[in-house]
Scaffold this motif. Structure first.
Motif, mmCIF file in Angstrom:
data_model
loop_
_atom_site.group_PDB
_atom_site.id
_atom_site.type_symbol
_atom_site.label_atom_id
_atom_site.label_comp_id
_atom_site.label_asym_id
_atom_site.label_seq_id
_atom_site.Cartn_x
_atom_site.Cartn_y
_atom_site.Cartn_z
ATOM 1 N N GLN A 56 -5.745 -20.160 -1.735
ATOM 2 C CA GLN A 56 -5.682 -19.298 -0.566
ATOM 3 C C GLN A 56 -6.810 -19.662 0.387
ATOM 4 O O GLN A 56 -7.963 -19.805 -0.031
ATOM 5 N N PRO A 132 -9.666 -18.083 -3.307
ATOM 6 C CA PRO A 132 -8.990 -17.727 -4.559
ATOM 7 C C PRO A 132 -7.960 -18.789 -4.954
ATOM 8 O O PRO A 132 -7.233 -19.291 -4.099
ATOM 9 N N VAL A 133 -7.951 -19.133 -6.246
ATOM 10 C CA VAL A 133 -7.072 -20.186 -6.755
ATOM 11 C C VAL A 133 -6.218 -19.622 -7.883
ATOM 12 O O VAL A 133 -6.732 -18.910 -8.743
ATOM 13 N N VAL A 134 -4.925 -19.932 -7.844
ATOM 14 C CA VAL A 134 -4.055 -19.537 -8.952
ATOM 15 C C VAL A 134 -3.447 -20.800 -9.535
ATOM 16 O O VAL A 134 -2.913 -21.638 -8.824
ATOM 17 N N ARG A 143 -5.859 -17.110 -13.085
ATOM 18 C CA ARG A 143 -6.177 -16.707 -11.715
ATOM 19 C C ARG A 143 -7.681 -16.725 -11.514
ATOM 20 O O ARG A 143 -8.397 -15.931 -12.105
ATOM 21 N N ILE A 145 -9.636 -15.617 -9.095
ATOM 22 C CA ILE A 145 -9.525 -14.833 -7.859
ATOM 23 C C ILE A 145 -10.584 -13.754 -7.760
ATOM 24 O O ILE A 145 -10.603 -12.996 -6.810
ATOM 25 N N GLU A 146 -11.472 -13.663 -8.750
ATOM 26 C CA GLU A 146 -12.467 -12.590 -8.695
ATOM 27 C C GLU A 146 -13.579 -12.956 -7.709
ATOM 28 O O GLU A 146 -14.150 -14.037 -7.770
ATOM 29 N N LEU B 504 -3.505 -6.606 -10.817
ATOM 30 C CA LEU B 504 -3.232 -7.698 -9.899
ATOM 31 C C LEU B 504 -2.315 -7.167 -8.804
ATOM 32 O O LEU B 504 -1.163 -6.815 -9.051
ATOM 33 N N PHE B 508 -3.296 -13.284 -5.228
ATOM 34 C CA PHE B 508 -4.685 -13.692 -5.020
ATOM 35 C C PHE B 508 -5.657 -12.525 -5.029
ATOM 36 O O PHE B 508 -6.828 -12.692 -4.751
ATOM 37 N N LYS B 509 -5.163 -11.312 -5.287
ATOM 38 C CA LYS B 509 -6.048 -10.161 -5.141
ATOM 39 C C LYS B 509 -5.957 -9.252 -6.354
ATOM 40 O O LYS B 509 -4.870 -8.837 -6.740
ATOM 41 N N GLN B 510 -7.116 -8.988 -6.936
ATOM 42 C CA GLN B 510 -7.152 -8.136 -8.112
ATOM 43 C C GLN B 510 -8.094 -6.969 -7.879
ATOM 44 O O GLN B 510 -9.165 -7.132 -7.313
#
Lengths: 174, 525
Positions: A56, A132-134, A143, A145-146, B504, B508-510
């Protein structure tokens, strides 16, 4: 005593074994610079190969172009920026929001996924901008993404998003 | 010596290099990931496994591994690194019920990760609260001696400051008590640590019982008591302010330990306990110097002055004692039914005897002593001596409250409801039963405007920091009605359990929600 020794050995042998988290090869860059970001993927999802890597693009990073990879198909998701940006005299209001590579990377291999983009001066020097990378696999996803809350140590996060620390703009450039 | 000095660099350099190597990777990123276990988490087995394997994404070293057995005791587990992961010795057979393997390992980057593997033999029972382990009795006796010694030291100083000068004997005994209090507190600390971990006395040589004890309020309360006694014993010149400082320290040391320091009513309970302690230190601690000073010429004056201060002290003692029972919020029937209530009754009978003696001293013996000092003095001596014995007994009974949880802190079954609120989302959580139990969880989510929210994934993490168990991880799945369901997951102790819910929201967002699953009890906040 035996466990202590094991631990110390594990600690001492560990210098070479970095990058199990997804992270940038160059984790800092100057404000306003054009940056070549290389995100390393060090393992799959619990032993399974990675089939998709999604990155992202955060607000403030514009004019993004991904680097294609042999054997991987590349998809670019565009959308509106929250603000408009001056890019060499052109007002940019939309652009790349997400990069998606689809292919296969076995758990035992390491690979890098690269893109180029401009780190605008809306990204304050001294802050870190997170991408953020998944990682998607057949059995689920990893993920990264934190994003650390204010004052939180990124090392405390289990799945930290890779970040770039923005430094003061340099004077030697053009 | 010279050779040793010459060799020092040769010894130190490798150590230094080693430390550098060890420290360098701390900044790098690479946590090992837990990939599963044999037997799997929450398994219900017919036979105990002969070994347990934990699998990780990369080689790990074991930091600490121990078993929690169905009877509530702890045993070390031996870990050996194998090709498939970490192989652990089988748990010592201790019957049907729930076994927990608590593990903490370190991966290449020096970052420790931990978890708890829970499985059950025959049936999931949870851990029995360890019922009066043999370590409890030494812990009680050691704590009794430490506190008694502190009370005697503080009592003597206070007596000298408020009532009358100490007789030489009483002064010597006060000093002795002051010097003994700290070593006794240390012994009590060690015994308490062993009691906490349920270990035998040979573990005193290791660090863990001491660490376990000193990190609890009761542990540092003991040390504070030792310091209070030292303060009381040090400065005899300008004694009044010092005596009151020592008294305050002593009162705090008793207030932070004990059941008053737990439960929702802590903010009332602790000040009440401090008053209770202040009064009891003065009363019980002042009696021995009073007894020793009776035969002195100023004996009668001292007696009158003591009784003058003791009366308000007794009123404070009784009033704060009643308050401490009332904040438990347990009805008379619950009190009578519980062991805690029975102990309380015993304590009250003893206190009533003390009060009776004190009243007899005040109304009969003191006037009699003014009339015919010789005969009355003997009876007064016996009476005060009996009062001291009773006081010590009361204190010993009070220490035994450790053996019985107060009513109101027993767990009730039935679902527990929690509402968790984050900055972006909130969740309503229903937990099927109070731990220890195998619990199922139902979750519904909403955004902060109570709008519907459909998360993509939901994961739960449980931690019992007090007992050092966890994290236990599980994930929830979506049901047709929009509710999320997790479990059954075995939470092996009564907790309190910290719950962390990772939600989640987009790819991309948690968002993270945090809450605590406390045992439902009669404590009214």
């Amino acid at each position: 005593m035996k466990t202590t020794l094991t631990t110390l050995t594990a600690l001492a042998l560990s210098t070479s074994a970095a990058f199990a988290h997804s992270s940038f090869e160059t984790p800092q860059a100057q404000q306003g610079s054009t940056y070549l970001g290389k995100i390393g993927i060090g393992h799959g999802c619990a032993g399974e190969p990675t089939l998709k890597v999604r990155v992202q693009i955060p607000e403030g990073v514009i004019a993004v172009k991904p680097v294609p990879k042999a054997g991987w198909t590349l998809e670019v998701v565009t959308g509106a920026y929250e603000q408009s940006y001056d890019y060499y005299g052109t007002q940019l209001t939309e652009g790349v929001k997400e990069l998606i590579w689809t292919g296969e990377l076995p758990d035992a291999y390491f690979d890098q996924f690269a893109f180029r983009g401009k780190l605008t001066d809306r990204l304050a020097a001294g802050t870190t901008v997170y991408f953020p990378v998944v990682q998607e696999c057949a059995n689920g996803a990893e993920r990264w993404i934190e994003i650390p809350a204010e004052g939180q140590d990124p090392h405390d996060l289990e799945d930290p998003a890779p970040g770039i620390k923005i430094t003061e703009p340099g004077h030697g450039g053009h | 010596m010279g050779i040793a000095m010459k060799n020092l660099p040769r010894v130190l350099c490798p150590i230094f290099m080693f430390l550098l190597l060890a420290a360098a990777p701390l900044s790098a990123f690479a946590h090992a990931e837990f990939q599963g276990s044999t037997p799997p988490a929450n398994a219900l087995l017919d036979d105990l496994p002969t070994e347990v394997i934990l699998r990780f994404s990369e080689p790990v070293g074991a930091l600490a591994t121990d078993w929690l057995l169905p009877d509530g005791t702890r045993r070390d587990a031996t870990a050996t690194a194998g090709p498939d992961g970490l192989s652990l010795s089988a748990p010592p057979a201790s019957g049907r019920g729930t076994y927990v393997l608590n593990w903490r390992v370190v991966s290449a980057d020096g970052h420790p990760i931990g978890g708890a593997l829970v499985f059950s033999l025959g049936e999931a029972t949870g851990m029995a609260p360890p019922d009066t382990p043999s370590s409890a009795v030494p812990a009680i006796i050691a704590r009794f001696l430490a506190i008694m010694s502190m009370i005697l030291a503080l009592g003597a100083t206070l007596y000298a400051a408020v009532v009358a000068p100490l007789s030489p004997g009483a002064a010597r005994r006060g000093q002795g008590a002051a010097l003994a209090a700290m070593p006794l507190a240390l012994i009590a600390l060690g015994a308490y640590g062993l009691d906490l971990l349920g270990r035998g006395s040979r573990d005193l040589l290791s660090l863990s019982p001491w660490l376990a004890a000193v990190t609890t309020p009761r542990g540092w309360g003991l040390l504070l008591g030792g310091i209070a006694a030292l303060v009381a014993g040090c400065h005899w010149r300008n004694r009044t302010p010092v005596a009151f400082l020592a008294l305050a320290l002593g009162a705090v040391s008793l207030a932070v330990s004990g059941h008053a320091s737990s439960g929702g009513a802590r903010w009332i309970g602790q000040p009440l306990m401090a008053f209770h302690a202040t009064a009891l230190i003065f009363w019980i601690g002042g009696l021995p110097p009073l007894l020793a000073g009776l035969s002195r010429p100023d004996g009668l004056t001292a007696l009158r002055r003591f009784s003058h201060v003791a009366l308000p002290a007794v009123i404070v003692l009784v009033a704060s004692g009643i308050g401490l029972v009332l904040i438990r919020g347990a009805g008379p029937s619950a009190l009578i039914a519980s062991d805690w209530g029975k102990l309380l009754a015993l304590k009250l009978v003893l206190v009533a005897c003390m009060l009776g003696l004190a009243l007899w001293n005040k109304t009969r013996l003191t006037p009699a002593m003014a009339m015919s000092p010789d005969t009355a003095q003997i009876r007064l001596r016996r009476s005060i001596g009996a009062e001291i014995m009773l006081g010590a007994l009361v204190l010993l009974v009070a220490m035994c409250f450790r053996l019985t949880p107060p009513p109101g802190s027993e767990t009730a079954s039935g679902p527990i409801y929690l509402h968790l609120h984050g900055s972006e989302i909130m969740a309503d959580l229903e937990v099927s039963a109070a731990p220890p139990a195998a619990v199922s969880l139902s979750l519904t989510f909403a955004d902060t405007d109570f709008g519907p929210l459909r998360p993509k994934e939901v994961s739960l993490t449980f931690n019992d920091p007090e007992n050092g168990i966890g994290p236990i991880r599980t994930s929830a799945h979506l049901l047709a009605d929009g509710m999320w369901q997790a479990g059954p997951v075995t939470l092996p102790t009564a907790g309190p359990w910290d719950i962390r819910i990772g939600v989640l929201i987009t790819d991309f967002k948690q968002a993270t929600l945090n809450g605590t699953l406390t045992p439902p009890n009669g404590d009214h906040p």
